[in-house]
Scaffold this motif. Structure first.
Motif, PDB file in Angstrom:
ATOM      1  N   ASP A 151     -11.886 -31.956 -56.990  1.00  0.00           N
ATOM      2  CA  ASP A 151     -11.273 -30.977 -56.099  1.00  0.00           C
ATOM      3  C   ASP A 151     -10.385 -31.724 -55.114  1.00  0.00           C
ATOM      4  O   ASP A 151     -10.822 -32.710 -54.500  1.00  0.00           O
ATOM      5  CB  ASP A 151     -12.324 -30.188 -55.305  1.00  0.00           C
TER       6      ASP A 151
ATOM      7  N   ILE B 140      -8.769 -31.374 -51.625  1.00  0.00           N
ATOM      8  CA  ILE B 140      -9.174 -30.548 -50.483  1.00  0.00           C
ATOM      9  C   ILE B 140      -8.328 -30.862 -49.263  1.00  0.00           C
ATOM     10  O   ILE B 140      -8.000 -32.027 -49.000  1.00  0.00           O
ATOM     11  CB  ILE B 140     -10.668 -30.775 -50.169  1.00  0.00           C
TER      12      ILE B 140
ATOM     13  N   ILE C 214      -9.706 -25.656 -50.747  1.00  0.00           N
ATOM     14  CA  ILE C 214      -9.506 -26.402 -51.993  1.00  0.00           C
ATOM     15  C   ILE C 214      -8.103 -26.107 -52.488  1.00  0.00           C
ATOM     16  O   ILE C 214      -7.774 -24.964 -52.827  1.00  0.00           O
ATOM     17  CB  ILE C 214     -10.557 -26.022 -53.040  1.00  0.00           C
TER      18      ILE C 214
ATOM     19  N   THR D 195      -6.456 -27.589 -55.149  1.00  0.00           N
ATOM     20  CA  THR D 195      -6.438 -27.492 -56.600  1.00  0.00           C
ATOM     21  C   THR D 195      -7.662 -28.191 -57.158  1.00  0.00           C
ATOM     22  O   THR D 195      -8.285 -29.020 -56.476  1.00  0.00           O
ATOM     23  CB  THR D 195      -5.144 -28.112 -57.188  1.00  0.00           C
ATOM     24  N   SER D 196      -8.029 -27.854 -58.379  1.00  0.00           N
ATOM     25  CA  SER D 196      -9.159 -28.479 -59.074  1.00  0.00           C
ATOM     26  C   SER D 196      -8.697 -28.955 -60.443  1.00  0.00           C
ATOM     27  O   SER D 196      -7.801 -28.353 -61.060  1.00  0.00           O
ATOM     28  CB  SER D 196     -10.325 -27.490 -59.227  1.00  0.00           C
TER      29      SER D 196
ATOM     30  N   ARG E 193     -16.863 -34.041 -58.432  1.00  0.00           N
ATOM     31  CA  ARG E 193     -18.039 -33.218 -58.724  1.00  0.00           C
ATOM     32  C   ARG E 193     -18.791 -33.858 -59.896  1.00  0.00           C
ATOM     33  O   ARG E 193     -18.200 -34.178 -60.921  1.00  0.00           O
ATOM     34  CB  ARG E 193     -17.616 -31.792 -59.068  1.00  0.00           C
TER      35      ARG E 193
ATOM     36  N   SER F 279     -21.598 -34.327 -54.759  1.00  0.00           N
ATOM     37  CA  SER F 279     -20.180 -34.655 -54.740  1.00  0.00           C
ATOM     38  C   SER F 279     -19.979 -35.918 -53.922  1.00  0.00           C
ATOM     39  O   SER F 279     -20.846 -36.316 -53.148  1.00  0.00           O
ATOM     40  CB  SER F 279     -19.357 -33.505 -54.155  1.00  0.00           C
TER      41      SER F 279
END
Length: 322
Positions: free
Chosen positions: A164, A166, A178, A180-181, A207, A215
């Motif tokens: 992620d 952040i 967040i 983008t992931s 993650r 995390s």
């Protein structure tokens, strides 16, 4: 007793009575109050974000807050980690060792150098360095986009569920955003919709599939977008129709800078005009006026990247009386 002796006694009494008054005791100096730690976030291998409530002011204003660390069981002086004027914001604290337990505390110091009491300590345990990804680094940045990449943690890829990217919140009351992931094998991200000439701060959180730890955040990284050429100011501002109760304002279009014109913003007497802001192909507005009142109006263009032009020249007019 003779007259001469009486005069001598009187003179001595007068000298004692008229002597200097003893100095008054000065008021005690009150130190700053005790800060209260509000919380931590994004504990990494060598950093953590720490926030605290402002301390009460004593006799003198507060000049700075000092963050100290002690290692339980070690007979070494406490370590001064950082000095800042901030309070009630998350302050990045560095200089920590991986996989180490610390007690962090904060104290205020006033402008005379007098320190206040230390806050209650908060205990943290930094993460092992092998499970922490590297900070995000900008590999390509334009005025509105950027590509950021990061180093994966030194663990087997099957342990990683994904990443992620952040935006860290500035205060304890702001939510975590967040941006983008990505999946477990993707260690870069393309960002869009950024503002030109702006610096953004990000962290990367890995993650894990096993949840132990759940995390691991990286240290902070920054991305600065390229500056942009703004639109030119609107020109030829004039009032084409004027009555005691309404005025119609018109102008010549701005020349675009690096991005197309999005709309025009109109202002009167230093504030917003209070009418819908016209799009790029409309260069006129009609607004209410009061008979006999004087108005100063100007216009600015804004482009699709959110960059404003300089104001047009100010046009001044007076509405006719009834």
């Amino acid at each position: 007793m003779g007259l001469r002796n009486l005069l001598g006694v009187a003179l001595a009494f007068a000298l004692v009575a008229s002597g200097p008054t003893p100095a008054q005791a000065s008021a005690p100096v009150t130190p700053p109050g005790t800060p209260q730690v509000a919380g931590t976030q994004f504990l990494s291998a060598a950093t953590v974000d720490l926030a605290w409530m402002p301390a009460a002011t004593g006799t003198n204003p507060i000049a700075a807050y000092e963050v100290y660390a002690r290692r339980p069981g070690w007979n070494y002086p406490d370590q001064l980690l950082t000095t800042t004027t901030s309070a009630w914001v998350f302050v990045p604290i560095g200089g920590l060792r991986p996989a180490t337990t610390y007690q962090l505390y904060v104290r205020a110091r006033d402008t005379s150098g007098l320190p206040g009491p230390a806050s209650a300590p908060v205990t943290i345990a930094t993460l092992p360095s092998d499970i922490v990804p590297g900070p995000p680094v900008a590999t390509d940045a334009t005025a509105t986009t950027a590509t950021v990449s990061w180093r994966p943690p030194a663990v087997a890829i099957e342990r990683i569920a994904g990443y992620d990217l952040i935006v860290p919140p500035a205060t304890p009351t702001q939510p975590i955003q967040i941006r983008t992931s990505t999946g477990p094998s993707t260690t870069s991200a393309q960002l869009t919709g950024l503002r030109p000439g702006t610096t953004y701060t990000f962290i990367v959180v890995a993650r894990y599939t096993d949840g132990t730890p759940r995390s691991a955040p990286s240290a902070r990284g920054t991305v600065t977008t390229a500056p942009s050429v703004p639109p030119s100011p609107p020109s030829d501002l004039t009032v084409t129709t004027l009555t005691p109760t309404s005025a119609t304002l018109s102008w010549t279009a701005s020349a675009p800078g690096d991005f197309p014109i999005s709309r025009y913003y109109t202002y009167v007497n230093g504030g917003a005009l209070g009418v819908p802001n016209p799009g790029p192909d409309v260069r006129t507005v009609t607004f209410a006026v009061s008979p006999g009142s004087t108005y100063e109006v100007y216009v600015r263009a804004v482009d699709q990247a959110g960059i404003y032009s300089a104001p047009s020249e100010t046009f001044t007019f007076t509405a006719p009386g009834q």
